[in-house]
Write a protein that holds these residues in place. Structure first.
Motif, short mmCIF file in Angstrom:
data_model
loop_
_atom_site.label_atom_id
_atom_site.label_comp_id
_atom_site.label_asym_id
_atom_site.label_seq_id
_atom_site.Cartn_x
_atom_site.Cartn_y
_atom_site.Cartn_z
N PRO A 171 28.66 18.65 0.54
CA PRO A 171 29.13 20.04 0.60
C PRO A 171 28.89 20.71 1.95
O PRO A 171 29.71 21.51 2.41
CB PRO A 171 28.34 20.75 -0.51
CG PRO A 171 27.88 19.65 -1.41
CD PRO A 171 27.66 18.47 -0.53
N PHE A 172 27.78 20.35 2.59
CA PHE A 172 27.46 20.95 3.89
C PHE A 172 28.35 20.39 5.00
O PHE A 172 28.76 21.13 5.91
CB PHE A 172 25.98 20.72 4.21
CG PHE A 172 25.06 21.29 3.17
CD1 PHE A 172 24.64 22.60 3.24
CD2 PHE A 172 24.62 20.51 2.10
CE1 PHE A 172 23.79 23.14 2.28
CE2 PHE A 172 23.77 21.03 1.14
CZ PHE A 172 23.37 22.35 1.23
N ALA A 195 33.02 21.37 8.42
CA ALA A 195 34.36 21.00 8.88
C ALA A 195 35.34 22.16 8.68
O ALA A 195 36.18 22.45 9.55
CB ALA A 195 34.85 19.76 8.13
N ILE A 196 35.24 22.83 7.53
CA ILE A 196 36.12 23.97 7.27
C ILE A 196 35.85 25.10 8.26
O ILE A 196 36.78 25.72 8.81
CB ILE A 196 35.93 24.46 5.82
CG1 ILE A 196 36.42 23.38 4.84
CG2 ILE A 196 36.68 25.77 5.59
CD1 ILE A 196 36.10 23.69 3.39
N ALA A 197 34.58 25.38 8.51
CA ALA A 197 34.24 26.43 9.46
C ALA A 197 34.74 26.10 10.86
O ALA A 197 35.23 26.97 11.59
CB ALA A 197 32.72 26.65 9.47
N ILE A 203 29.19 25.14 -3.68
CA ILE A 203 28.39 25.19 -2.45
C ILE A 203 29.26 25.18 -1.20
O ILE A 203 29.00 25.91 -0.24
CB ILE A 203 27.39 24.01 -2.43
CG1 ILE A 203 26.39 24.16 -3.57
CG2 ILE A 203 26.67 23.95 -1.09
CD1 ILE A 203 25.37 23.05 -3.63
N THR A 204 30.31 24.36 -1.20
CA THR A 204 31.12 24.21 0.01
C THR A 204 31.69 25.53 0.52
O THR A 204 31.58 25.83 1.72
CB THR A 204 32.26 23.20 -0.23
OG1 THR A 204 31.70 21.93 -0.60
CG2 THR A 204 33.11 23.04 1.02
N ALA A 227 30.70 27.21 4.09
CA ALA A 227 31.76 27.46 5.07
C ALA A 227 31.77 28.92 5.52
O ALA A 227 31.92 29.21 6.72
CB ALA A 227 33.11 27.08 4.47
N VAL A 228 31.59 29.85 4.60
CA VAL A 228 31.60 31.27 4.95
C VAL A 228 30.44 31.61 5.87
O VAL A 228 30.61 32.29 6.91
CB VAL A 228 31.57 32.14 3.67
CG1 VAL A 228 31.29 33.60 4.02
CG2 VAL A 228 32.87 32.02 2.91
N TYR A 229 29.23 31.14 5.54
CA TYR A 229 28.07 31.45 6.37
C TYR A 229 28.19 30.82 7.76
O TYR A 229 27.86 31.46 8.77
CB TYR A 229 26.79 30.97 5.68
CG TYR A 229 26.26 31.94 4.65
CD1 TYR A 229 25.71 33.16 5.02
CD2 TYR A 229 26.30 31.64 3.29
CE1 TYR A 229 25.22 34.06 4.08
CE2 TYR A 229 25.82 32.52 2.33
CZ TYR A 229 25.29 33.73 2.74
OH TYR A 229 24.82 34.62 1.81
#
Length: 361
Positions: free
Chosen positions: A32-33, A38-40, A157-158, A162-164
């Motif tokens: 998830p991290f 990757a999304i961020a 979690i993902t 990603a938001v943080y």
């Protein structure tokens, strides 16, 4: 006093070994991290653009989060179930498809399709194998996602990670830059910028091309009424990151299905062929030059090798880290070759001659 090269290699080797061990044992926990990071990384340029438009970082992150949530709901409720259903149906239809191909070849080329011929037996076996193995593959993939990766935790979690990370991305980059070794900071910055250029060109650029072409192929094939058109379009779009492979695989599959479905109505077969030709034209002349650039420095063969190696060693998590690691290794290898060509080991006697000639002057 700077550390000797031997000590530096030792410390970096230990760091690489620790990273590999952690990835081996904690890959599923880190998934998830890694996905969130990757999304961020992919959305950071969007957040920067919103900041330049006048929004603060928190507001920009909120806008991106709401838009991503809406897209996720639409995909989950409408698109993904349809694609899974069509993929399973395509595998189930494979034996009938090969029987139709057998009948076609028997009618047109009776000499090679005699009872017990190799071609006929191969077509029958291939169709049955695709039906059995293809269905098992999809079911196993869905089951593994549900159990091994813990889908509920992944979905919870993902997005939070990603938001943080998206909100603090610029500050994290500044902190990492502040911890770089002072003696090597300019070189590390240059290499990091090169890695970022390669990743941005491939992940952001090529990812956008794959999404656009996949959506275009799926909608266009669905519009002409091709059976299994959406899933064929998604397959073609997903394989677009390998030059010509997506268009060839998707085109052959789509035209083959069109021949059996629209036999006698040649205009529909030509329409399916024209869809892929237009997609290739748009990709080569509009999408790739503007979104990817002339070269991202990540050769398709090198990428496939990285995906195969890291996927075999670390499973699904290895597939996720394969692209950034391949980009980083490619940049480091090119840097090492550049350093080697400037060394006395490469220049040899000519380097010593140049040294003595300059000393004499």
């Amino acid at each position: 006093m700077a550390l000797p090269v031997r000590d530096q290699l030792k410390y970096w080797g230990i760091a690489a070994a620790v990273f590999s061990v952690v990835l081996w044992f904690l890959g599923d926990v880190l998934l998830p991290f890694i996905l969130g990071g990757a999304i961020a990384y992919c959305l950071d340029p969007v957040a920067d653009a919103l900041e330049r438009a006048g929004l603060k970082r928190g507001a920009a992150t909120a806008v991106i989060t709401v838009a991503a949530l809406i897209l996720f709901v639409v995909m989950t409720l409408a698109v993904i179930p349809l694609l899974i259903q069509q993929a399973i149906a395509l595998f189930e239809f494979a034996p009938q498809l090969f029987r139709d191909l057998q009948a076609f070849l028997t009618e047109r080329f009776p000499n090679i399709m005699d009872e017990g011929s190799v071609v006929r037996t191969t077509l029958i076996d291939l169709g049955d194998t695709i039906k059995q193995r293809g269905g098992q593959l999809i079911q196993a993939a869905l089951a593994s996602v549900g159990s091994l990766l813990n889908l509920v935790m992944l979905l919870l979690i993902t997005p939070v990670v990603a938001v943080y990370l998206l909100m603090d991305w610029d500050r994290m980059v500044e902190r990492v830059d502040d911890m770089l070794p002072l003696d090597h900071k300019p070189v590390v910055r240059r290499l990091a910028a090169e890695v970022d250029r390669v990743l941005a060109g491939f992940i952001r650029g090529m990812g956008s091309v794959c999404l656009i072409l996949g959506g275009y192929y799926a909608l266009a094939l669905w519009a002409v009424g091709l059976q299994f058109g959406p899933v064929v379009g998604v397959i073609a779009g997903a394989l677009t990151f390998i030059p010509y492979v997506g268009a060839i695989v998707g085109g052959v599959l789509a035209v083959g299905l069109a021949i059996f479905q629209f036999w006698g109505e040649w205009w529909w077969i030509v329409a399916v062929y024209a869809i892929f030709q237009f997609g290739q034209f748009v990709e080569g002349n509009i999408l790739t030059p503007n979104l990817v650039g002339n070269s991202v420095g990540l050769h398709p063969v090198w990428l496939l090798l990285a995906l195969s190696v890291f996927g075999t060693l670390f499973g699904f998590v290895g597939l996720l880290v394969a692209v950034p690691l391949a980009a980083a290794l490619g940049v480091l290898i090119r840097f090492a070759i550049q350093q080697y060509k400037g060394s006395r080991l490469f220049l040899g006697i000519s380097a010593r001659k140049s040294f003595f000639e300059s000393d004499d002057r």
